[in-house]
Design a protein around this motif. Structure first.
Motif, PDB file in Angstrom:
ATOM      1  N   ALA A 103       0.826  -1.218   0.000  1.00 49.56           N
ATOM      2  CA  ALA A 103       0.000   0.000   0.000  1.00 49.56           C
ATOM      3  C   ALA A 103       0.858   1.264   0.000  1.00 49.56           C
ATOM      4  N   ALA A 104       2.018   1.185  -0.654  1.00 51.04           N
ATOM      5  CA  ALA A 104       2.933   2.326  -0.686  1.00 51.04           C
ATOM      6  C   ALA A 104       2.436   3.367  -1.688  1.00 51.04           C
ATOM      7  N   ASP A 105       2.471   4.617  -1.293  1.00 49.04           N
ATOM      8  CA  ASP A 105       1.907   5.684  -2.105  1.00 49.04           C
ATOM      9  C   ASP A 105       2.515   5.784  -3.502  1.00 49.04           C
ATOM     10  N   PRO A 106       3.842   5.659  -3.679  1.00 44.26           N
ATOM     11  CA  PRO A 106       4.381   5.774  -5.052  1.00 44.26           C
ATOM     12  C   PRO A 106       3.804   4.724  -5.997  1.00 44.26           C
ATOM     13  N   TYR A 107       3.712   3.467  -5.557  1.00 48.58           N
ATOM     14  CA  TYR A 107       3.188   2.419  -6.423  1.00 48.58           C
ATOM     15  C   TYR A 107       1.688   2.567  -6.644  1.00 48.58           C
ATOM     16  N   LEU A 108       0.957   2.928  -5.600  1.00 49.83           N
ATOM     17  CA  LEU A 108      -0.483   3.106  -5.769  1.00 49.83           C
ATOM     18  C   LEU A 108      -0.774   4.253  -6.725  1.00 49.83           C
ATOM     19  N   SER A 109       0.065   5.265  -6.711  1.00 47.40           N
ATOM     20  CA  SER A 109      -0.099   6.379  -7.640  1.00 47.40           C
ATOM     21  C   SER A 109       0.188   5.940  -9.070  1.00 47.40           C
ATOM     22  N   GLU A 110       1.181   5.079  -9.234  1.00 47.51           N
ATOM     23  CA  GLU A 110       1.550   4.606 -10.566  1.00 47.51           C
ATOM     24  C   GLU A 110       0.512   3.639 -11.124  1.00 47.51           C
ATOM     25  N   GLY A 111      -0.016   2.782 -10.257  1.00 46.05           N
ATOM     26  CA  GLY A 111      -1.009   1.809 -10.698  1.00 46.05           C
ATOM     27  C   GLY A 111      -0.380   0.600 -11.374  1.00 46.05           C
ATOM     28  N   CYS A 112      -1.238  -0.319 -11.789  1.00 52.11           N
ATOM     29  CA  CYS A 112      -0.799  -1.571 -12.415  1.00 52.11           C
ATOM     30  C   CYS A 112      -1.556  -1.728 -13.726  1.00 52.11           C
ATOM     31  N   ASP A 113      -0.871  -1.554 -14.863  1.00 51.72           N
ATOM     32  CA  ASP A 113      -1.533  -1.636 -16.155  1.00 51.72           C
ATOM     33  C   ASP A 113      -1.756  -3.089 -16.551  1.00 51.72           C
ATOM     34  N   ASP A 114      -2.239  -3.308 -17.767  1.00 54.96           N
ATOM     35  CA  ASP A 114      -2.612  -4.652 -18.194  1.00 54.96           C
ATOM     36  C   ASP A 114      -1.406  -5.582 -18.252  1.00 54.96           C
ATOM     37  N   MET A 115      -0.256  -5.066 -18.675  1.00 55.02           N
ATOM     38  CA  MET A 115       0.951  -5.886 -18.703  1.00 55.02           C
ATOM     39  C   MET A 115       1.354  -6.293 -17.290  1.00 55.02           C
ATOM     40  N   CYS A 116       1.307  -5.329 -16.383  1.00 58.01           N
ATOM     41  CA  CYS A 116       1.616  -5.598 -14.980  1.00 58.01           C
ATOM     42  C   CYS A 116       0.657  -6.643 -14.420  1.00 58.01           C
ATOM     43  N   TYR A 117      -0.615  -6.512 -14.733  1.00 55.57           N
ATOM     44  CA  TYR A 117      -1.644  -7.456 -14.277  1.00 55.57           C
ATOM     45  C   TYR A 117      -1.301  -8.877 -14.707  1.00 55.57           C
ATOM     46  N   GLU A 118      -0.968  -9.051 -15.984  1.00 59.91           N
ATOM     47  CA  GLU A 118      -0.641 -10.380 -16.483  1.00 59.91           C
ATOM     48  C   GLU A 118       0.638 -10.916 -15.844  1.00 59.91           C
ATOM     49  N   GLN A 119       1.601 -10.022 -15.634  1.00 57.46           N
ATOM     50  CA  GLN A 119       2.857 -10.485 -15.048  1.00 57.46           C
ATOM     51  C   GLN A 119       2.683 -10.964 -13.615  1.00 57.46           C
ATOM     52  N   ARG A 120       1.873 -10.252 -12.855  1.00 56.58           N
ATOM     53  CA  ARG A 120       1.631 -10.658 -11.473  1.00 56.58           C
ATOM     54  C   ARG A 120       0.943 -12.020 -11.425  1.00 56.58           C
ATOM     55  N   LEU A 121      -0.019 -12.253 -12.324  1.00 54.98           N
ATOM     56  CA  LEU A 121      -0.670 -13.560 -12.372  1.00 54.98           C
ATOM     57  C   LEU A 121       0.335 -14.641 -12.721  1.00 54.98           C
ATOM     58  N   CYS A 122       1.196 -14.338 -13.668  1.00 54.07           N
ATOM     59  CA  CYS A 122       2.234 -15.290 -14.060  1.00 54.07           C
ATOM     60  C   CYS A 122       3.154 -15.607 -12.887  1.00 54.07           C
ATOM     61  N   ASP A 123       3.504 -14.587 -12.123  1.00 54.63           N
ATOM     62  CA  ASP A 123       4.395 -14.760 -10.967  1.00 54.63           C
ATOM     63  C   ASP A 123       3.916 -15.856 -10.028  1.00 54.63           C
ATOM     64  N   VAL A 124       2.648 -15.758  -9.642  1.00 53.78           N
ATOM     65  CA  VAL A 124       2.161 -16.628  -8.575  1.00 53.78           C
ATOM     66  C   VAL A 124       2.014 -18.069  -9.041  1.00 53.78           C
ATOM     67  N   MET A 125       1.989 -18.287 -10.359  1.00 55.01           N
ATOM     68  CA  MET A 125       1.828 -19.639 -10.875  1.00 55.01           C
ATOM     69  C   MET A 125       3.126 -20.226 -11.429  1.00 55.01           C
ATOM     70  N   THR A 126       4.259 -19.577 -11.158  1.00 54.26           N
ATOM     71  CA  THR A 126       5.544 -20.058 -11.669  1.00 54.26           C
ATOM     72  C   THR A 126       6.513 -20.283 -10.520  1.00 54.26           C
ATOM     73  N   SER A 127       6.888 -21.538 -10.296  1.00 55.39           N
ATOM     74  CA  SER A 127       7.919 -21.863  -9.311  1.00 55.39           C
ATOM     75  C   SER A 127       9.148 -22.457  -9.968  1.00 55.39           C
ATOM     76  N   ASN A 128       9.028 -22.847 -11.233  1.00 56.07           N
ATOM     77  CA  ASN A 128      10.122 -23.462 -11.985  1.00 56.07           C
ATOM     78  C   ASN A 128      10.391 -22.594 -13.201  1.00 56.07           C
ATOM     79  N   ARG A 129      11.573 -22.003 -13.267  1.00 54.38           N
ATOM     80  CA  ARG A 129      11.912 -21.087 -14.357  1.00 54.38           C
ATOM     81  C   ARG A 129      11.887 -21.763 -15.721  1.00 54.38           C
ATOM     82  N   ASN A 130      11.943 -23.087 -15.751  1.00 52.08           N
ATOM     83  CA  ASN A 130      12.015 -23.806 -17.009  1.00 52.08           C
ATOM     84  C   ASN A 130      10.652 -24.223 -17.542  1.00 52.08           C
ATOM     85  N   ASN A 131       9.599 -23.949 -16.802  1.00 55.28           N
ATOM     86  CA  ASN A 131       8.270 -24.391 -17.185  1.00 55.28           C
ATOM     87  C   ASN A 131       7.280 -23.244 -16.994  1.00 55.28           C
TER      88      ASN A 131
END
Length: 593
Positions: free
Chosen positions: A545-573
Motif C-alpha cells: 500500500a505504498a503511495d508511489p506504487y499506488l499512484s503509478e497503478g498496475c496496467d494490463d501488462m503488470c496485471y498479467e505479469q503478477r498472475l504469471c508470478d504466482v503460478m511459476t515456481s520453476n523457471r524452465n516451465n
C-alpha cells in the motif's frame, strides 16, 4: 574505438550488470518470468521483452570475446580496472565514489574466472545474463541431483478444527539496516543508496531524507526498525518463533567491506535478541550479506583472498545465539543448517545464493554448489523416515528470474518428491508481498510465502507478517492456517512525525479463502484472473500500500505479469503462466463482448 576502450566497455558491462538485476527485482512491471528458452503462445508482453534481450545477449558475447583477447595479449588487471573506472564515471549514471568503489570489488572475481577457466562467451553470458533472457548450450549446466526412493502415495491432509492449538510465527525479510542513515541528508542522489552524509547536500528541501525512512533509494533507519519491533512485542506477545529470511546489510554495494558487513550482521542480531530474548529465531543467508554482494564461491574451490569463510564465521558467531541446536559445521561450510524445532517438526534454512544467477561464481561452476541441494534432499529423506514435517526457509524464491535455471528445476523436483512432509516454504528478496504455487503436472502441491520487506528501499512501506500455524497436537499438519500483514505508511509518518503500525490485510478474510492450502492459493490466482477488482486488492497488498506504487497503478501488462508470478515456481516451465494469462485474456474478452 581502440582496443583499450573496448576492454573498458567489456569490464564495465560485466561489473555493472548486477545493478540491472536489482532494478528488475524492484520494478513492479519487471518481466520476471521471461526467458529466451521459453515456449508457448506469443503474448504481447513476451514479444517485446524477447526482442530486447536478443540484442543484449549478442552484445555481451561480443564484448566477452574482446575481453578474452585482450587478456591473452597481456593487458594487466590494473590497467583494465582503471579504464573501467574512468568509463564508468564518464558514461554511467553512477557517481565517482560508486565507480571507484564497486569496480575494484567485483573485478577480481571476473578476472579470476576468465584467467583460470576456459569459458565460452555464450556460456558466460547465458549464465550471467540469464535474467535478461540469455541462454547457454553448455551441457555441464544441465545437472541433476539424486532423489532417493520412490515418492510415497500422497496423504490427504485434514485441516484442524478452529478450537485446536496454533503457533504464532513472525516473518521478517530484507531488514537492510543502514547504520549511517541521516535524516535531512540527500535522498535524491545518484548512488544505489542515499540518505547518508556522503549522499551530498539536498538541492531543494523536498530532497531531504525523511526521519522514519524514505521511499527513495534509502535503507532502514535504526529507530524505525526499533519502533517496529516495539510494536510487534506489544501487539504480539505470544510469538512462538521467528523466521528471518535474509538481507540485513544495506544497499551500499560500492562501499561494503568484510568488517562493515560483519558489524551490520552483529548489530541487527543484537537488536533481535534485545527485543526477543527468549524466542527462537531462524535466519537465512541473503545476497547482501556477502562482500561483494551476491558472490558466494564454491567452498570446494576458491582463491583464499575471495573466500566467504569470514562471513560464515560471523554467521556462526551470531546465529548460534538465536538458533537452538544449530549445526555449526554446515553453516561454516556453506551458510545452511537443519534444526529440529519440536518433536517431528524440522526447520531447514538453505543458502539460495548457490542458485542465484547474479552470483558470478556460478560461471566457474554451477553444479549443485556446496552440494547443498543434495544435502537438502538427504535431510528431507531422513525427516521422512523419522516421521517429521518440515518448513523450508530461503532468501531467493525458486521461480524468480534471478534464480539459476537448473537450480530452480532441481529444487522443484525436491519439493515434488517430498510433498508429504514439506508443509511450508518461506522466502524474501523481492521486497514485495507475494506467493508462488508449486505444481506437479496441473496439481498444486506446495506454496512459497514471500514476505514484504522492512526496508523502504525503494518505494515501499515497511511491513512485517504474522502466520498462524497448526500447533502442537497429535495429528498436526504444520500448515499455515492464516496470515496477516502489518505496515506503516511512510507518507503519514513523515507528515505527522508519528508512526502508526496497522493491519494491512488478512489473507483468508480479504481474499475470500476457505483455507490456505496450495489448492486455495491456486484458486485465488484463477479468481484474480477473472476478477480485476479482486486482483486490485492483491496489488495493493503486493506493494505494501505504498503511495508511489499506488499512484503509478498496475496496467494490463503488470496485471498479467503478477498472475504469471504466482503460478511459476520453476523457471524452465511456463505452462501455468501461459495458462493463467490465457484465462485472464478470455475473461476480458467475455466482458468486452
Amino acid at each position: 574505438m581502440g582496443n583499450d576502450r573496448s576492454v573498458a566497455i567489456v569490464i564495465l558491462l560485466l561489473i555493472c550488470f548486477s545493478t540491472s538485476v536489482e532494478a528488475l527485482q524492484s520494478d513492479p512491471l519487471r518481466k520476471i518470468r521471461l526467458q529466451s528458452a521459453a515456449t508457448g503462445p506469443e503474448d504481447h508482453f513476451l514479444r517485446g521483452y524477447k526482442a530486447n534481450t536478443n540484442d543484449a545477449c549478442l552484445a555481451c558475447e561480443v564484448v566477452v570475446l574482446i575481453l578474452q583477447e585482450e587478456i591473452d595479449l597481456g593487458v594487466s588487471y590494473d590497467n583494465l580496472t582503471q579504464e573501467a573506472i574512468l568509463l564508468c564515471e564518464a558514461v554511467s549514471n553512477y557517481t565517482q565514489p560508486f565507480c571507484q568503489g564497486y569496480v575494484p570489488l567485483v573485478g577480481p572475481i571476473v578476472y579470476h574466472i576468465l584467467t583460470t577457466n576456459e569459458v565460452e562467451a555464450q556460456d558466460f553470458c547465458g549464465m550471467m545474463m540469464s535474467s535478461r533472457g540469455c541462454a547457454t548450450t553448455n551441457p555441464y549446466r544441465d545437472w541433476s541431483i539424486q532423489i532417493h526412493g520412490e515418492k510415497p502415495p500422497v496423504v490427504p491432509i485434514t485441516l484442524p478444527d478452529l478450537d485446536q492449538p496454533t503457533l504464532k510465527v513472525l516473518h521478517l525479510a530484507d531488514t537492510h539496516l543502514d547504520p549511517f542513515y541521516l535524516p535531512g541528508s540527500n535522498a535524491d542522489c545518484h548512488n544505489h543508496l542515499c540518505c547518508r552524509a556522503d549522499s551530498g547536500v539536498p538541492e531543494f528541501p523536498e530532497a531531504g531524507a525523511w526521519f522514519w525512512g524514505d521511499y527513495r533509494h534509502c535503507g532502514s533507519p535504526r529507530w524505525m526498525l526499533e519502533d517496529m519491533l516495539t510494536h510487534i512485542v506489544n501487539q504480539h506477545p505470544d510469538i512462538s518463533y521467528i523466521i528471518w529470511t535474509g538481507d540485513v546489510v544495506p544497499h551500499n554495494k560500492w562501499s561494503t567491506t568484510n568488517e562493515f558487513n560483519t558489524q551490520v550482521v552483529k548489530e541487527t542480531n543484537d537488536m533481535m535478541i534485545h527485543f526477543f530474548p527468549d524466542i527462537p529465531i531462524f535466519p537465512v543467508a541473503g545476497n547482501h550479506e556477502m562482500n561483494p554482494l551476491d558472490s558466494f564461491p564454491n567452498p570446494e574451490d576458491y582463491p583464499e583472498e575471495l573466500s566467504a569463510e569470514w562471513l560464515y564465521e560471523a554467521m556462526v558467531d551470531q546465529w548460534s545465539r538465536i538458533v537452538p541446536g544449530m549445526d555449526n559445521a554446515t553453516v561454516l561450510y556453506g551458510g545452511f543448517y537443519s534444526v529440529l524445532l519440536k518433536p517431528a517438526f524440522r526447520i531447514i534454512s538453505i543458502n539460495s545464493m548457490f542458485g542465484y544467477s547474479s552470483n558470478l561464481w556460478l560461471i566457474e561452476n554451477s553444479t549443485d554448489v556446496a552440494f547443498e541441494l543434495q544435502w537438502l534432499e538427504s535431510e528431507l529423506g531422513k525427516a521422512e523416515d523419522a516421521g517429521e514435517l518440515v518448513h523450508l526457509l530461503g532468501h531467493v524464491p525458486a521461480g524468480l528470474i534471478e534464480t539459476e535455471r537448473t537450480w530452480s528445476r532441481e529444487y522443484n523436483r525436491i519439493v515434488q518428491r517430498y510433498e508429504n512432509i514439506i508443509r511450508g516454504q518461506f522466502f524474501g528478496h523481492t521486497h514485495f508481498d507475494e506467493y508462488e504455487v508449486f505444481l506437479e503436472g496441473d496439481r498444486p502441491i506446495g506454496v512459497a510465502y514471500i514476505a514484504p520487506s522492512q526496508t523502504p528501499w525503494y518505494d515501499y512501506n515497511p511491513s512485517y507478517r504474522i502466520y498462524v500455524i497448526d500447533g502442537d497436537r497429535p495429528d498436526t499438519t504444520r500448515l499455515v492456517l492464516d496470515h496477516t500483514t502489518y505496515t506503516m505508511n511512510l507518507t503519514e509518518a513523515h507528515e505527522t512525525n508519528v508512526t502508526r503500525w496497522f493491519e494491512l490485510y488478512n489473507a483468508k478474510r480479504d481474499y475470500g479463502m476457505a483455507s490456505l492450502t496450495p489448492y486455495d492459493w491456486m484458486d485465488l490466482a484463477y479468481r484474480m484472473a477473472e476478477n480485476r477488482t479482486l486482483f486490485d486488492v492483491y496489488w495493493k497488498h503486493f506493494v505494501s500500500a505504498a503511495d508511489p506504487y499506488l499512484s503509478e497503478g498496475c496496467d494490463d501488462m503488470c496485471y498479467e505479469q503478477r498472475l504469471c508470478d504466482v503460478m511459476t515456481s520453476n523457471r524452465n516451465n511456463l505452462d501455468a503462466c501461459y495458462g493463467i494469462v490465457g484465462k485472464k485474456q478470455s475473461a476480458k474478452s467475455a466482458i468486452n463482448g
